[in-house]
Design a protein around this motif. Structure first.
Motif, PDB file in Angstrom:
ATOM      1  N   ALA A   1      30.873  50.555  35.215  1.00 26.25           N
ATOM      2  CA  ALA A   1      30.369  49.805  36.643  1.00 26.25           C
ATOM      3  C   ALA A   1      29.284  49.640  36.799  1.00 26.25           C
ATOM      4  CB  ALA A   1      31.049  51.422  37.039  1.00 26.25           C
ATOM      5  N   GLY A   2      28.087  49.622  35.488  1.00 27.76           N
ATOM      6  CA  GLY A   2      27.465  49.095  36.101  1.00 27.76           C
ATOM      7  C   GLY A   2      27.415  48.034  37.259  1.00 27.76           C
ATOM      8  N   GLY A   3      27.026  46.646  36.453  1.00 27.29           N
ATOM      9  CA  GLY A   3      27.551  45.067  36.996  1.00 27.29           C
ATOM     10  C   GLY A   3      28.676  45.044  38.685  1.00 27.29           C
ATOM     11  N   PHE A   4      29.155  45.672  38.613  1.00 28.37           N
ATOM     12  CA  PHE A   4      29.760  46.377  39.897  1.00 28.37           C
ATOM     13  C   PHE A   4      28.979  46.541  40.968  1.00 28.37           C
ATOM     14  CE2 PHE A   4      32.345  49.002  42.660  1.00 28.37           C
ATOM     15  CZ  PHE A   4      32.619  47.710  43.824  1.00 28.37           C
ATOM     16  N   MET A   5      28.093  47.688  40.321  1.00 30.65           N
ATOM     17  CA  MET A   5      27.640  49.417  41.574  1.00 30.65           C
ATOM     18  C   MET A   5      25.575  47.822  42.175  1.00 30.65           C
ATOM     19  SD  MET A   5      29.316  50.978  42.454  1.00 30.65           S
ATOM     20  CE  MET A   5      27.769  52.103  43.352  1.00 30.65           C
ATOM     21  N   ALA A   6      25.435  47.207  40.723  1.00 34.15           N
ATOM     22  CA  ALA A   6      24.779  46.307  41.021  1.00 34.15           C
ATOM     23  C   ALA A   6      24.657  45.297  42.591  1.00 34.15           C
ATOM     24  CB  ALA A   6      24.199  45.783  40.140  1.00 34.15           C
ATOM     25  N   VAL A   7      26.205  44.515  42.174  1.00 35.66           N
ATOM     26  CA  VAL A   7      26.399  43.861  43.219  1.00 35.66           C
ATOM     27  C   VAL A   7      26.906  44.316  44.436  1.00 35.66           C
ATOM     28  CG1 VAL A   7      28.053  42.231  43.465  1.00 35.66           C
ATOM     29  CG2 VAL A   7      27.274  41.969  40.837  1.00 35.66           C
ATOM     30  N   VAL A   8      27.056  45.768  44.541  1.00 35.62           N
ATOM     31  CA  VAL A   8      27.349  46.603  45.962  1.00 35.62           C
ATOM     32  C   VAL A   8      26.121  46.748  46.551  1.00 35.62           C
ATOM     33  CG1 VAL A   8      28.405  48.744  46.852  1.00 35.62           C
ATOM     34  CG2 VAL A   8      29.769  47.165  45.259  1.00 35.62           C
ATOM     35  N   LYS A   9      24.700  46.803  45.547  1.00 34.45           N
ATOM     36  CA  LYS A   9      23.900  47.593  46.128  1.00 34.45           C
ATOM     37  C   LYS A   9      23.339  46.103  46.606  1.00 34.45           C
ATOM     38  CE  LYS A   9      22.854  51.572  42.946  1.00 34.45           C
ATOM     39  NZ  LYS A   9      22.478  51.577  41.660  1.00 34.45           N
ATOM     40  N   LEU A  10      23.288  45.173  46.195  1.00 36.61           N
ATOM     41  CA  LEU A  10      22.719  43.535  46.383  1.00 36.61           C
ATOM     42  C   LEU A  10      23.356  43.157  47.387  1.00 36.61           C
ATOM     43  CD1 LEU A  10      20.668  41.157  46.206  1.00 36.61           C
ATOM     44  CD2 LEU A  10      22.144  40.519  44.901  1.00 36.61           C
ATOM     45  N   ASP A  11      24.741  43.987  47.960  1.00 40.36           N
ATOM     46  CA  ASP A  11      25.339  43.227  49.128  1.00 40.36           C
ATOM     47  C   ASP A  11      25.305  43.977  50.848  1.00 40.36           C
ATOM     48  OD1 ASP A  11      27.824  41.561  50.265  1.00 40.36           O
ATOM     49  OD2 ASP A  11      28.695  43.882  50.226  1.00 40.36           O
ATOM     50  N   PHE A  12      25.215  45.069  50.141  1.00 37.37           N
ATOM     51  CA  PHE A  12      24.223  46.251  51.023  1.00 37.37           C
ATOM     52  C   PHE A  12      23.133  45.667  51.451  1.00 37.37           C
ATOM     53  CE2 PHE A  12      26.839  50.127  50.079  1.00 37.37           C
ATOM     54  CZ  PHE A  12      27.938  49.745  50.003  1.00 37.37           C
ATOM     55  N   VAL A  13      22.154  45.233  50.539  1.00 34.99           N
ATOM     56  CA  VAL A  13      21.339  44.486  51.011  1.00 34.99           C
ATOM     57  C   VAL A  13      21.103  43.619  51.805  1.00 34.99           C
ATOM     58  CG1 VAL A  13      18.659  43.780  50.064  1.00 34.99           C
ATOM     59  CG2 VAL A  13      20.056  46.407  49.098  1.00 34.99           C
ATOM     60  N   LEU A  14      21.369  42.521  51.136  1.00 33.28           N
ATOM     61  CA  LEU A  14      21.968  41.214  51.674  1.00 33.28           C
ATOM     62  C   LEU A  14      21.986  41.345  53.360  1.00 33.28           C
ATOM     63  CD1 LEU A  14      22.946  39.066  48.692  1.00 33.28           C
ATOM     64  CD2 LEU A  14      20.616  39.147  50.198  1.00 33.28           C
ATOM     65  N   GLY A  15      23.377  42.092  53.227  1.00 28.83           N
ATOM     66  CA  GLY A  15      24.763  42.224  54.746  1.00 28.83           C
ATOM     67  C   GLY A  15      23.343  43.134  55.988  1.00 28.83           C
ATOM     68  N   ALA A  16      22.285  44.109  55.618  1.00 32.48           N
ATOM     69  CA  ALA A  16      21.458  44.511  56.454  1.00 32.48           C
ATOM     70  C   ALA A  16      20.689  43.360  56.772  1.00 32.48           C
ATOM     71  CB  ALA A  16      20.816  45.655  56.079  1.00 32.48           C
ATOM     72  N   LEU A  17      19.758  41.961  55.868  1.00 31.13           N
ATOM     73  CA  LEU A  17      18.990  41.256  56.153  1.00 31.13           C
ATOM     74  C   LEU A  17      20.018  39.284  57.115  1.00 31.13           C
ATOM     75  CD1 LEU A  17      17.520  40.114  52.767  1.00 31.13           C
ATOM     76  CD2 LEU A  17      16.099  41.514  54.768  1.00 31.13           C
ATOM     77  N   LEU A  18      21.135  40.095  56.876  1.00 35.53           N
ATOM     78  CA  LEU A  18      22.207  39.026  57.516  1.00 35.53           C
ATOM     79  C   LEU A  18      22.287  39.247  58.731  1.00 35.53           C
ATOM     80  CD1 LEU A  18      23.239  36.397  57.679  1.00 35.53           C
ATOM     81  CD2 LEU A  18      25.343  37.368  56.575  1.00 35.53           C
ATOM     82  N   ALA A  19      22.200  40.609  59.037  1.00 33.46           N
ATOM     83  CA  ALA A  19      22.595  41.562  59.993  1.00 33.46           C
ATOM     84  C   ALA A  19      21.291  42.109  60.900  1.00 33.46           C
ATOM     85  CB  ALA A  19      22.922  42.603  60.020  1.00 33.46           C
ATOM     86  N   SER A  20      20.573  41.929  60.724  1.00 36.36           N
ATOM     87  CA  SER A  20      19.072  42.121  61.256  1.00 36.36           C
ATOM     88  C   SER A  20      19.561  41.672  62.108  1.00 36.36           C
ATOM     89  CB  SER A  20      17.630  41.918  60.134  1.00 36.36           C
ATOM     90  OG  SER A  20      17.461  40.561  60.238  1.00 36.36           O
ATOM     91  N   PRO A  21      19.426  40.194  62.401  1.00 31.89           N
ATOM     92  CA  PRO A  21      18.906  39.359  64.031  1.00 31.89           C
ATOM     93  C   PRO A  21      19.728  40.264  65.310  1.00 31.89           C
ATOM     94  CG  PRO A  21      19.305  37.787  62.593  1.00 31.89           C
ATOM     95  CD  PRO A  21      19.836  38.927  61.865  1.00 31.89           C
ATOM     96  N   VAL A  22      20.833  41.406  65.030  1.00 31.32           N
ATOM     97  CA  VAL A  22      21.852  41.988  65.859  1.00 31.32           C
ATOM     98  C   VAL A  22      20.690  43.195  66.215  1.00 31.32           C
ATOM     99  CG1 VAL A  22      24.002  42.737  66.283  1.00 31.32           C
ATOM    100  CG2 VAL A  22      24.183  40.537  65.025  1.00 31.32           C
ATOM    101  N   TRP A  23      20.174  43.380  64.937  1.00 30.78           N
ATOM    102  CA  TRP A  23      19.734  45.114  65.039  1.00 30.78           C
ATOM    103  C   TRP A  23      18.498  44.679  66.009  1.00 30.78           C
ATOM    104  CZ3 TRP A  23      19.704  46.691  59.203  1.00 30.78           C
ATOM    105  CH2 TRP A  23      20.992  47.027  59.051  1.00 30.78           C
ATOM    106  N   LEU A  24      17.613  43.799  66.205  1.00 33.32           N
ATOM    107  CA  LEU A  24      17.063  42.995  66.894  1.00 33.32           C
ATOM    108  C   LEU A  24      16.927  42.753  67.925  1.00 33.32           C
ATOM    109  CD1 LEU A  24      14.674  40.660  64.687  1.00 33.32           C
ATOM    110  CD2 LEU A  24      14.083  43.732  64.979  1.00 33.32           C
ATOM    111  N   TRP A  25      18.240  42.285  68.132  1.00 33.30           N
ATOM    112  CA  TRP A  25      18.022  42.235  69.207  1.00 33.30           C
ATOM    113  C   TRP A  25      18.861  42.698  70.394  1.00 33.30           C
ATOM    114  CZ3 TRP A  25      18.999  38.813  72.876  1.00 33.30           C
ATOM    115  CH2 TRP A  25      19.804  38.836  74.226  1.00 33.30           C
ATOM    116  N   GLN A  26      19.627  44.815  69.519  1.00 27.67           N
ATOM    117  CA  GLN A  26      20.319  45.675  69.857  1.00 27.67           C
ATOM    118  C   GLN A  26      18.726  46.323  70.388  1.00 27.67           C
ATOM    119  OE1 GLN A  26      23.310  46.020  71.058  1.00 27.67           O
ATOM    120  NE2 GLN A  26      23.557  44.551  70.060  1.00 27.67           N
ATOM    121  N   VAL A  27      17.843  46.453  69.684  1.00 27.63           N
ATOM    122  CA  VAL A  27      16.574  47.191  70.061  1.00 27.63           C
ATOM    123  C   VAL A  27      15.719  46.556  71.331  1.00 27.63           C
ATOM    124  CG1 VAL A  27      13.879  47.684  69.367  1.00 27.63           C
ATOM    125  CG2 VAL A  27      16.627  47.850  67.350  1.00 27.63           C
TER     126      VAL A  27
END
Length: 243
Positions: free
Chosen positions: A59-85
């Motif tokens: 599961a090492g490769g799958f978990m690496a993709v999941v972690k990257l997905d979480f980080v990239l999701g946070a970057l993509l959602a950051s404009p919404v976060w800034l707007w809410q703040v």
């Protein structure tokens, strides 16, 4: 125009919870949007390594993709976060302060992306070339995907934060906490600090690799002096016009 009713403490907490739920929903949607491209993006991010990375366990490769997905999701959602703040804090700010906060958020995001791009495009490949150069006939490097991602986030994120210095100095000057003259007086110490930081972040005896980071850091310091001076000058001019 009638002023908006003031919220009680419970009202503020309810609003805060609502905005946190919006941020969480935006992050989950962003993660779902990024997921189909997460594996190709991981492969692209591994390019500066110069050789294939490994993963341990089925599961090492799958978990690496999941972690990257979480980080990239946070970057993509950051404009919404800034707007809410900004929406949560805006009732406590004046119209001019809201405009300045929006401008600082926009410019700060751009500077963070510029610093991240610089680290990925120039700094990271040079560091990988040096760090993976300690190989012999009986010793070969084997870098796991998790190890590389941690190193990548530290390097790219650190440079992104460092590129925020002109924006931070302008904000501190606007608040009256920092003065451009104080920064200018400490320019010698600042250059030494930039060299020390560059030597620590880039563990290479090669002066070229160290200067690759030190020169932008010094330039950012002086850019911070300029932005602080421009803010001070604008504040002084407004006070003179009021008189």
């Amino acid at each position: 125009m009638a002023s908006s009713p003031r919220l009680t403490i419970l009202g503020h907490l309810a609003e805060l919870r609502r905005r946190l739920l919006i941020c969480l929903a935006a992050w989950l949607v962003a993660c779902a949007a990024v997921w189909p491209r997460a594996l190709p993006l991981l492969d692209w991010l591994l390019a500066p390594l110069g050789e294939p990375a490994i993963y341990l366990g089925p599961a090492g490769g799958f978990m690496a993709v999941v972690k990257l997905d979480f980080v990239l999701g946070a970057l993509l959602a950051s404009p919404v976060w800034l707007w809410q703040v900004s929406a949560f804090l805006s009732p406590a700010l004046k119209a001019r302060e809201r405009r300045l906060a929006a401008l600082a958020g926009f410019v700060g995001s751009g500077m963070f992306l510029l610093g991240s791009w610089f680290a990925y495009r120039f700094l990271l490949p040079a560091m990988m070339t040096f760090l993976l150069g300690f190989r012999t006939e009986h010793m070969r490097p084997q870098v796991t995907v998790d190890q590389y991602l941690q190193f990548l986030v530290w390097t790219v994120g650190g440079c992104g934060v460092a590129f925020e210095f002109p924006v931070v100095s302008a904000a501190l000057a606007k608040a009256g906490i920092l003065r451009s003259r104080a920064l200018l007086r400490q320019w010698r110490l600042a250059i030494i600090a930039c060299l020390v930081i560059a030597a620590w972040v880039t563990p290479s005896p090669d002066a070229g690799t160290m200067l690759m980071l030190a020169v932008p850091l010094v330039a950012l310091y002086f850019a911070g002096i300029v932005t602080a001076w421009l803010v001070e000058r604008g504040t002084t001019n407004r006070e003179v016009r009021r008189r």
